[in-house]
Scaffold this motif. Structure first.
Motif, PDB file in Angstrom:
ATOM      1  N   UNK A  64      81.829  19.043  62.038  1.00 15.57           N
ATOM      2  CA  UNK A  64      81.749  17.584  62.166  1.00 15.57           C
ATOM      3  C   UNK A  64      80.636  16.983  61.316  1.00 15.57           C
ATOM      4  N   UNK A  65      79.882  17.815  60.625  1.00 17.62           N
ATOM      5  CA  UNK A  65      78.733  17.357  59.837  1.00 17.62           C
ATOM      6  C   UNK A  65      79.115  17.167  58.378  1.00 17.62           C
ATOM      7  N   UNK A  66      78.698  16.050  57.797  1.00 20.00           N
ATOM      8  CA  UNK A  66      78.907  15.844  56.364  1.00 20.00           C
ATOM      9  C   UNK A  66      77.620  15.309  55.751  1.00 20.00           C
ATOM     10  N   UNK A  67      77.421  15.608  54.483  1.00 18.39           N
ATOM     11  CA  UNK A  67      76.228  15.170  53.772  1.00 18.39           C
ATOM     12  C   UNK A  67      76.501  15.177  52.283  1.00 18.39           C
ATOM     13  N   UNK A  68      75.718  14.406  51.558  1.00 15.81           N
ATOM     14  CA  UNK A  68      75.807  14.353  50.109  1.00 15.81           C
ATOM     15  C   UNK A  68      74.705  15.230  49.533  1.00 15.81           C
ATOM     16  N   UNK A  69      75.072  16.062  48.574  1.00 16.06           N
ATOM     17  CA  UNK A  69      74.126  16.976  47.948  1.00 16.06           C
ATOM     18  C   UNK A  69      74.659  17.331  46.561  1.00 16.06           C
ATOM     19  N   UNK A  70      74.176  18.394  45.999  1.00 18.73           N
ATOM     20  CA  UNK A  70      74.691  18.931  44.741  1.00 18.73           C
ATOM     21  C   UNK A  70      74.930  20.411  44.926  1.00 18.73           C
ATOM     22  N   UNK A  71      75.892  20.938  44.176  1.00 14.50           N
ATOM     23  CA  UNK A  71      76.069  22.384  44.083  1.00 14.50           C
ATOM     24  C   UNK A  71      75.490  22.812  42.744  1.00 14.50           C
ATOM     25  N   UNK A  72      74.997  24.047  42.704  1.00 16.23           N
ATOM     26  CA  UNK A  72      74.296  24.537  41.530  1.00 16.23           C
ATOM     27  C   UNK A  72      74.923  25.841  41.048  1.00 16.23           C
ATOM     28  N   UNK A  73      75.009  26.024  39.715  1.00 20.49           N
ATOM     29  CA  UNK A  73      75.579  27.266  39.200  1.00 20.49           C
ATOM     30  C   UNK A  73      74.689  28.452  39.523  1.00 20.49           C
ATOM     31  N   UNK A  74      75.354  29.589  39.849  1.00 20.67           N
ATOM     32  CA  UNK A  74      74.609  30.807  40.172  1.00 20.67           C
ATOM     33  C   UNK A  74      75.527  32.013  39.981  1.00 20.67           C
ATOM     34  N   UNK A  75      75.155  32.930  39.128  1.00 23.08           N
ATOM     35  CA  UNK A  75      75.845  34.216  38.986  1.00 23.08           C
ATOM     36  C   UNK A  75      77.370  34.117  39.054  1.00 23.08           C
ATOM     37  N   UNK A  76      77.978  33.491  38.096  1.00 20.48           N
ATOM     38  CA  UNK A  76      79.433  33.376  38.023  1.00 20.48           C
ATOM     39  C   UNK A  76      80.041  32.636  39.211  1.00 20.48           C
ATOM     40  N   UNK A  77      79.261  31.821  39.849  1.00 18.69           N
ATOM     41  CA  UNK A  77      79.734  31.009  40.965  1.00 18.69           C
ATOM     42  C   UNK A  77      78.838  29.804  41.125  1.00 18.69           C
ATOM     43  N   UNK A  78      78.825  29.264  42.306  1.00 15.72           N
ATOM     44  CA  UNK A  78      78.008  28.097  42.627  1.00 15.72           C
ATOM     45  C   UNK A  78      77.391  28.317  43.992  1.00 15.72           C
ATOM     46  N   UNK A  79      76.318  27.555  44.305  1.00 19.82           N
ATOM     47  CA  UNK A  79      75.818  27.614  45.667  1.00 19.82           C
ATOM     48  C   UNK A  79      75.649  26.222  46.222  1.00 19.82           C
ATOM     49  N   UNK A  80      75.979  26.102  47.501  1.00 21.42           N
ATOM     50  CA  UNK A  80      75.895  24.858  48.249  1.00 21.42           C
ATOM     51  C   UNK A  80      74.738  24.963  49.234  1.00 21.42           C
ATOM     52  N   UNK A  81      73.641  24.203  49.019  1.00 20.72           N
ATOM     53  CA  UNK A  81      72.556  24.214  49.998  1.00 20.72           C
ATOM     54  C   UNK A  81      73.044  23.596  51.309  1.00 20.72           C
ATOM     55  N   UNK A  82      72.691  24.230  52.430  1.00 25.56           N
ATOM     56  CA  UNK A  82      73.089  23.735  53.745  1.00 25.56           C
ATOM     57  C   UNK A  82      71.827  23.313  54.487  1.00 25.56           C
ATOM     58  N   UNK A  83      71.734  21.999  54.732  1.00 25.61           N
ATOM     59  CA  UNK A  83      70.541  21.416  55.343  1.00 25.61           C
ATOM     60  C   UNK A  83      70.299  21.966  56.752  1.00 25.61           C
ATOM     61  N   UNK A  84      69.027  21.990  57.139  1.00 27.23           N
ATOM     62  CA  UNK A  84      68.655  22.455  58.471  1.00 27.23           C
ATOM     63  C   UNK A  84      69.333  21.623  59.561  1.00 27.23           C
ATOM     64  N   UNK A  85      69.440  20.309  59.365  1.00 31.90           N
ATOM     65  CA  UNK A  85      70.083  19.453  60.365  1.00 31.90           C
ATOM     66  C   UNK A  85      71.545  19.839  60.565  1.00 31.90           C
ATOM     67  N   UNK A  86      72.216  20.214  59.494  1.00 29.39           N
ATOM     68  CA  UNK A  86      73.618  20.650  59.582  1.00 29.39           C
ATOM     69  C   UNK A  86      73.685  21.993  60.300  1.00 29.39           C
ATOM     70  N   UNK A  87      72.796  22.902  59.951  1.00 31.39           N
ATOM     71  CA  UNK A  87      72.789  24.217  60.607  1.00 31.39           C
ATOM     72  C   UNK A  87      72.551  24.072  62.106  1.00 31.39           C
ATOM     73  N   UNK A  88      71.654  23.194  62.488  1.00 34.43           N
ATOM     74  CA  UNK A  88      71.398  22.967  63.921  1.00 34.43           C
ATOM     75  C   UNK A  88      72.616  22.352  64.605  1.00 34.43           C
TER      76      UNK A  88
END
Length: 105
Positions: A64-88
């Motif tokens: 149910x959580x949504x947020x605006x961020x950026x994904x970043x290139x990493x080792x033939x893929x990308x990574x999506x940072x997941x905020x602490x508030x979303x993890x909680x």
């Protein structure tokens, strides 16, 4: 291409720096990573410039959580940072497998 939604499922990974600070992220590989790479290339060609670190602006949703961020290139893929508030809010921790929907902006 803008507004395209990619879905990804994976394990939340942790990264710690020398000071012990933790960042938690979702690694994006496979077809979803290829879709993001194509979007980044299209945006770079049409704008004539590259965003910082080759990132792509997104709106992400986990549960149910949504947020605006950026994904970043990493080792033939990308990574999506997941905020602490979303993890909680979604009861997620490092090592948890989760699914995300990512709208490319």
């Amino acid at each position: 291409m803008q507004g395209e939604v990619v879905s990804v499922t994976g394990e939340l990974l942790g990264w710690r720096n020398d000071a012990g600070m933790l960042a938690t992220y979702l690694k994006i590989t496979g077809e979803a990573a290829q879709d993001i790479s194509a979007h980044e290339l299209h945006a770079r060609i049409t704008s004539g410039k590259r965003r910082g670190f080759g990132s792509v602006k997104v709106e992400a949703r986990i549960g149910e959580s949504s947020w605006t961020t950026s994904v970043f290139p990493q080792d033939e893929g990308w990574f999506l940072p997941v905020k602490a508030a979303v993890r909680r809010a979604e009861a997620l921790e490092e090592g948890t497998t989760t699914s995300a929907e990512i709208t490319l902006l």
